[in-house]
Structures are given as structure tokens and as C-alpha cells.
Enzyme design. Structure first.
Site, PDB file in Angstrom:
ATOM      1  N   ASP A 243       0.789  -1.162  -0.232  1.00 45.23           N
ATOM      2  CA  ASP A 243      -0.048  -0.264  -0.021  1.00 45.23           C
ATOM      3  C   ASP A 243       0.963   1.248  -0.070  1.00 45.23           C
ATOM      4  O   ASP A 243       0.342   2.299   0.057  1.00 45.23           O
ATOM      5  CB  ASP A 243      -0.781  -0.086   1.239  1.00 45.23           C
ATOM      6  CG  ASP A 243      -0.178  -0.292   2.495  1.00 45.23           C
ATOM      7  OD1 ASP A 243       0.964  -0.199   2.478  1.00 45.23           O
ATOM      8  OD2 ASP A 243      -0.768  -0.440   3.357  1.00 45.23           O
ATOM      9  N   GLY A 244       2.012   1.120   0.125  1.00 43.62           N
ATOM     10  CA  GLY A 244       3.002   2.369   0.131  1.00 43.62           C
ATOM     11  C   GLY A 244       2.757   3.175   1.455  1.00 43.62           C
ATOM     12  O   GLY A 244       3.240   4.402   1.434  1.00 43.62           O
TER      13      GLY A 244
ATOM     14  N   ASP B 114      18.975  -4.472  -2.678  1.00 46.24           N
ATOM     15  CA  ASP B 114      18.172  -3.015  -2.936  1.00 46.24           C
ATOM     16  C   ASP B 114      18.396  -2.391  -1.825  1.00 46.24           C
ATOM     17  O   ASP B 114      17.936  -1.208  -1.679  1.00 46.24           O
ATOM     18  CB  ASP B 114      16.919  -3.499  -3.250  1.00 46.24           C
ATOM     19  CG  ASP B 114      16.318  -4.550  -2.390  1.00 46.24           C
ATOM     20  OD1 ASP B 114      16.889  -5.586  -2.323  1.00 46.24           O
ATOM     21  OD2 ASP B 114      15.344  -4.148  -1.607  1.00 46.24           O
TER      22      ASP B 114
HETATM   23  P1  AMP Z   1      12.668  -3.990   2.240  1.00 46.89           P
HETATM   24  O1  AMP Z   1      12.583  -5.436   2.221  1.00 46.89           O
HETATM   25  O2  AMP Z   1      11.884  -3.274   3.281  1.00 46.89           O
HETATM   26  O3  AMP Z   1      13.657  -3.375   1.590  1.00 46.89           O
HETATM   27  O4  AMP Z   1      11.300  -3.812   0.867  1.00 46.89           O
HETATM   28  C1  AMP Z   1      11.582  -4.542  -0.300  1.00 46.89           C
HETATM   29  C2  AMP Z   1      10.694  -3.916  -1.464  1.00 46.89           C
HETATM   30  O5  AMP Z   1       9.357  -3.735  -1.083  1.00 46.89           O
HETATM   31  C3  AMP Z   1      11.140  -2.409  -1.522  1.00 46.89           C
HETATM   32  O6  AMP Z   1      10.944  -2.262  -3.247  1.00 46.89           O
HETATM   33  C4  AMP Z   1      10.065  -1.604  -0.985  1.00 46.89           C
HETATM   34  O7  AMP Z   1       9.871  -0.287  -1.473  1.00 46.89           O
HETATM   35  C5  AMP Z   1       8.821  -2.494  -1.090  1.00 46.89           C
HETATM   36  N1  AMP Z   1       7.929  -2.479   0.079  1.00 46.89           N
HETATM   37  C6  AMP Z   1       8.166  -2.859   1.388  1.00 46.89           C
HETATM   38  N2  AMP Z   1       6.840  -2.300   1.971  1.00 46.89           N
HETATM   39  C7  AMP Z   1       5.962  -1.699   1.310  1.00 46.89           C
HETATM   40  C8  AMP Z   1       4.836  -1.305   1.398  1.00 46.89           C
HETATM   41  N3  AMP Z   1       4.204  -1.101   2.710  1.00 46.89           N
HETATM   42  N4  AMP Z   1       4.318  -0.448   0.417  1.00 46.89           N
HETATM   43  C9  AMP Z   1       5.075  -0.630  -0.758  1.00 46.89           C
HETATM   44  N5  AMP Z   1       6.020  -1.239  -0.976  1.00 46.89           N
HETATM   45  C10 AMP Z   1       6.859  -1.625   0.123  1.00 46.89           C
HETATM   46 MG    MG Z   2      14.461  -1.689   1.200  1.00 44.19          MG
END
Ligand code: AMP
Ligand code: MG
Length: 513
Positions: free
Chosen positions: A133-134, A268
Site C-alpha cells: 500500500d505504500g 536493494d
Molecule cells: P524492504 O525489504 O523493506 O527493503 O522492501 C523490499 C521492497 O518492497 C522495496 O522495493 C520496497 O519499496 C517494497 N515495500 C516494502 N514495504 C512496502 C509497502 N508497505 N508498500 C509498498 N512497497 C513496499
Molecule cells: Mg528496502
């Protein structure tokens, strides 16, 4: 705040999707998509980092700026955007990822010409939100705000936090992925960094064979953030790769110095500038354990455990090397660089450990000394921070039991005390090889070993309080984390109370934020 001075060089230079459409999709061949923050009806500012705001050139906060801090009010001249990146997650190629819950405003330049990027985290969906949901929840936003600031004050390279606001809306999360979703308060953190570029940005362009954009991106990165690189042609890219290796190794050594476990070292989440980035299920070390990971998702393989962070960063650099291969065709060079990473890292790591013990030089015999120290730490479940604090206080008057019993998570019976006594004897003997005075040695330890670290249980308590509308703990933690080499509040520099041993969101965390 001078939000009108925000500029957007990145989107002027690189190919982007300018549709403004936030529907999740693949956006091949581009490095960003324009997208607007969703906007919130009833936001409330909780913390503002005035010192940082002044430092980066945004200046003083006025009442009207509070809307900007959640993305509600934007200067007319900017088009907000999310960047596209890719990455390897838990060892596997994950394809296109991107800023899924981060939206960039652009960058601000301060009086001395220093540039800083500004982004909202949790301000709404982007094309890269991948079925999510961003949004971000208060819990993870408080953790990111306080921990990134704590790292900065510890002297560890990191992204920083400018503000934390409640959005006024609730967000549903299944915190431990247990089929038990709950409503939590939503929040937005404004975070800043010299650059938010990750290994994944380079991997995305490499994987799509967009070599022209890849080259432009590396050129942009070098001219903006690595101005000391003066060579041209392939040598320029070799220097760049070596510099990224060095910064990454230096960062890992810093994490080991303060006892930080990131928890999700996917490519990432690796900053090209060697900053600590993306604070998720991280933890500071309580009891020393090389196998410790705070991340529930990582439990099966413990890929990102404390003791593996050096090795994993090298693996991540291999992926970066693959991405940069079109620019650096000399494979032997890339291999040698990556192999040298190990030597460079271990040498820097061991020198850092020497400082923690108050040694001014690294001896060949130290390898054995460190191994016996590690065995003692793991065996007696000694607290990483408190152990070194007690070493600084060693004298011949205080008995070892009263010195170390509050630094251990096991009972110190006679047998355990003997092990400590044996180690301390070795330590005292090793101190005799110092070429500095005792006072100088203590000074070295004083600035290497934090007295205060932001333990997960402290964050947990602080979040509970904020959820209940109180801010006493927040104020106290903020003061403590700004002075980590002093013991301002002795009650915040104690080992984790046992009632927190098995509390989720405290000892174990998930990525759900
Ligand atoms: P992370 O493991 O937190 O680095 O996230 C991995 C990917 O998932 C990244 O591209 C984040 O932007 C995306 N992501 C994580 N949580 C959310 C969220 N609540 N809404 C949208 N994208 C998310
Ligand atoms: Mg991340």
C-alpha cells in the site's frame, strides 16, 4: 523552510515515466516514475529535527511547513517521483523492485554547496509498491527515525531523519505474518541522504542491458559523490568500483564496532555511498552472538546474521560487479578487487577490535586473543556493549563477579567466573604490549565503545508510549542517542530486562512496516 529551493537534477538527466500513474507495473528502460504523495486529511507532526533542517539548508520550521512534511503541500516547481531499482533478495534475483513506499521531493543545497536528497517514506503507493500500500506504520517509522539518528551520532554513515508525522489514518498489518492482521497508526518519516542510490539501481540497468543509461548513472554518481576520482575511460570505473568496495567494508566495520545487525542486506538495501539505509527488522546486539538475526523472515538460513555481514556485503559487491561488467571488461581486475575486499575488511575489522580493547597496535597473536574473547562472549552470553564498558572500569579493587554479573545473560557461577578471570589475565598481559599510556588507552576505548545503544526493548517501550499519546521516553531517548559516548541516563544503559526476551516486535521482528 526553504522548500522552494528544492531542485530535481535526477529527473532532468535520466529517462523516466512521466505519466504520474501510480498503478503498479513494470517500467522498463527508465530510472524513475513521477508520482504524487497520496495526501492525508488529519496529519500530526510528532518529531522535527531542527538541527538537521538547518544543516542541510532547509532552515526553520514554520506552521505552514507541517503540510509539506507529509507530502500534502508541495512547491509548485517540483514533480515528485519514485525511483526504479532491482535487487537480489535473500540470494535470489528479484527483478524490478523500486521505491515502493518512498517518494522523492528532490534535493536541497546548503550554504556551503552540500547537496541532500529529501524523501517521504510512507506517503502512498508508487508504480513500485508491488501489491503493497505504500504506507508505513508508526512502529516502524519511530524505529527508523530514532535508529538512523542514533547511528549518525555514533559516527556511523547513515541516511538521516528530518521528521516523523502521524498520518491520521490507520493501516492494516500482520506484524508476525501469523494470519492476525491488526490496524495500526500510519506515519510518514521524511528522510535525507546525500544520495539514496543503491546497488539495485545499477543492477536494474545492467539486467535490462540499458548500457547507455548505466554509464550515465555511473558518471553521474562519480561526478556528484566521488569527485576525487580523476581518471578517464575504464580506469575511472575501476576506481569507482574499488571505492564502493572500500566504503562498504568500512561501513561493515562500523556496524561491528557498535554491534548493529541490519537484518535485510538485500542488494536493494545497499547504498552505493556506503550508508546504512532502510531500517527494517534491525537490532543492536544485546548478548553477543555471531548467529543472531532479528529478522523472522531470515530465521531458516540466518543469511544476514551478525557474524555474516562482512561476507554478505562481499557477495553483494559481486552482484554489483556483474552489473558494472559492461563498463569494466577487465574481469581479472573485478575478481582481484573482490578478493582484496576480504583482506581489507579483516584488517580494518581487527584494528577496530584493537581499539575497543584499548590496544594501539595490531599484533599477530591478536587473532588468537580475539578468538578466545569471542568464545567467552558466546559461552557466557555477555552483553556486547556492557562488556566493553566494564573493561574500561577494570581495577584491582572490584571483584569480577560484581563487575560482570550485570553484563551477562547467564548466571555467573564459580566456573563461569573462572573463565572471565582467565580471560582478564590474558587481557592484562596483552595491554603490556601497548606503546601508549594507560590514560591514552582508556581514551581510545572511550571514543570507540558506546555507553548508550538504542536497544530494541527501548524502542519497543518508546513506541508503546507514543501509541498512548505520551512522549517522555521519546525525549529521553533522543537526548541519550545524541550523546552515545556518555552515560547520561544510567537506567538506559542496562542489559535487556528478561521480560523482553520473547516479545515479538522486540527480540524478533518482521519486515512488515
Ligand atoms: P524492504 O525489504 O523493506 O527493503 O522492501 C523490499 C521492497 O518492497 C522495496 O522495493 C520496497 O519499496 C517494497 N515495500 C516494502 N514495504 C512496502 C509497502 N508497505 N508498500 C509498498 N512497497 C513496499
Ligand atoms: Mg528496502
Amino acid at each position: 523552510m526553504n522548500i522552494k529551493n528544492i531542485t530535481q537534477p535526477f529527473i532532468k538527466i535520466f529517462p523516466g515515466d512521466l505519466s504520474g500513474n501510480s498503478i503498479q507495473r513494470n517500467t522498463p528502460k527508465v530510472l524513475f516514475s513521477t508520482v504524487a504523495p497520496v495526501g492525508f486529511e488529519n496529519p500530526k507532526l510528532i518529531i522535527f529535527n531542527e538541527t538537521l533542517s538547518e544543516e542541510i539548508g532547509l532552515g526553520k520550521l514554520e506552521e505552514k511547513d507541517k503540510a509539506f512534511l507529509v507530502g500534502n503541500d508541495l512547491p509548485e516547481n517540483i514533480q515528485t517521483y519514485a525511483t526504479a531499482y532491482a535487487g537480489h533478495q535473500f540470494g535470489n534475483w528479484a527483478g524490478q523492485l523500486g521505491d515502493g513506499r518512498a517518494i522523492l521531493a528532490g534535493e536541497i543545497t546548503n550554504e556551503s554547496g552540500r547537496k541532500t536528497e529529501i524523501q517521504w517514506k510512507g506517503a502512498g503507493a508508487t508504480p513500485y509498491s508491488r501489491h503493497a500500500d505504500g504506507r508505513a506504520v508508526l512502529r516502524s517509522s519511530v524505529r527508523e527515525y530514532l535508529m538512523s539518528e542514533a547511528m549518525h551520532h555514533l559516527g556511523v554513515p547513515t541516511t538521516r531523519a528530518l521528521s516523523l508525522s502521524l498520518t491520521g489514518e490507520n493501516v492494516v498489518r500482520d506484524m508476525m505474518y501469523s494470519g492476525n492482521p491488526q490496524e495500526e497508526k500510519g506515519a510518514v518519516v521524511v528522510r535525507t541522504a546525500e544520495s539514496f542510490l543503491r546497488f539495485g539501481h545499477f543492477e536494474l540497468m545492467g539486467a535490462q542491458k540499458e548500457y547507455k543509461t548505466l554509464k550515465d548513472l555511473v558518471d553521474f554518481t562519480i561526478s556528484n559523490y566521488f569527485p576525487q576520482i580523476i581518471h578517464e575511460e575504464e580506469q575511472k570505473y575501476k576506481d569507482f568500483f574499488d571505492e564502493v568496495c572500500k566504503r562498504t567494508a568500512d561501513l561493515m566495520v562500523e556496524w561491528y564496532r557498535v554491534g548493529f545487525v541490519h537484518g535485510v542486506m538485500n542488494t536493494d538495501n545497499m547504498s552505493i555511498l556506503g550508508l546504512t539505509i532502510d531500517y527494517g527488522p534491525f537490532s543492536m546486539m544485546d548478548e553477543y552472538d555471531l548467529n543472531f538475526t532479528p529478522n523472522t523472515t531470515d530465521l531458516p538460513g540466518r543469511r544476514y546474521a551478525f557474524g555474516k555481514q562482512g561476507q554478505i556485503s562481499q557477495w553483494n559487491l559481486w552482484q554489483l560487479a556483474n552489473a558494472l561488467h559492461p563498463l569494466i571488461e577487465d574481469e581479472k581486475f573485478l575478481e582481484d578487487s573482490l578478493n582484496n575486499f576480504g583482506n581489507y575488511f579483516w584488517n580494518a575489522h581487527d584494528k577496530m577490535l584493537c581499539k575497543k580493547f584499548g590496544f594501539d597496535n595490531l599484533l599477530e597473536s591478536d587473532e588468537n586473543f580475539f578468538t578466545s574473547w569471542q568464545a567467552l562472549m558466546q559461552d557466557l552470553q555477555l552483553d556486547y556493549t556492557l562488556f566493553f564498558n566494564q573493561l574500561e572500569k577494570l581495577d584491582d579493587k572490584t571483584d569480577l563477579k560484581s563487575q560482570f554479573e550485570n553484563a551477562s545473560y547467564t548466571f555467573l557461577d564459580d566456573e563461569n567466573l573462572k573463565k572471565i578471570e582467565h580471560f582478564i589475565k590474558k587481557y592484562k598481559l596483552r595491554l603490556e604490549s601497548n606503546t601508549i599510556t594507560k590514560e591514552e588507552s582508556l581514551q581510545l576505548m572511550g571514543k570507540t565503545n558506546p555507553k548508550f545503544t538504542l536497544r530494541n526493548y527501548l524502542l519497543f517501550e518508546c513506541i508503546e508510549e507514543i501509541n498512548n499519546g505520551k512522549s517522555e521516553m521519546l525525549d529521553k531517548l533522543t537526548k541519550a542517542l545524541e550523546n552515545p559516548y556518555k552515560e547520561i541516563f544510567p537506567e538506559l544503559s542496562l542489559k535487556r530486562p528478561s521480560n523482553y526476551d520473547d516479545i515479538s516486535g522486540c527480540s524478533m521482528l518482521s519486515c512488515s512496516s
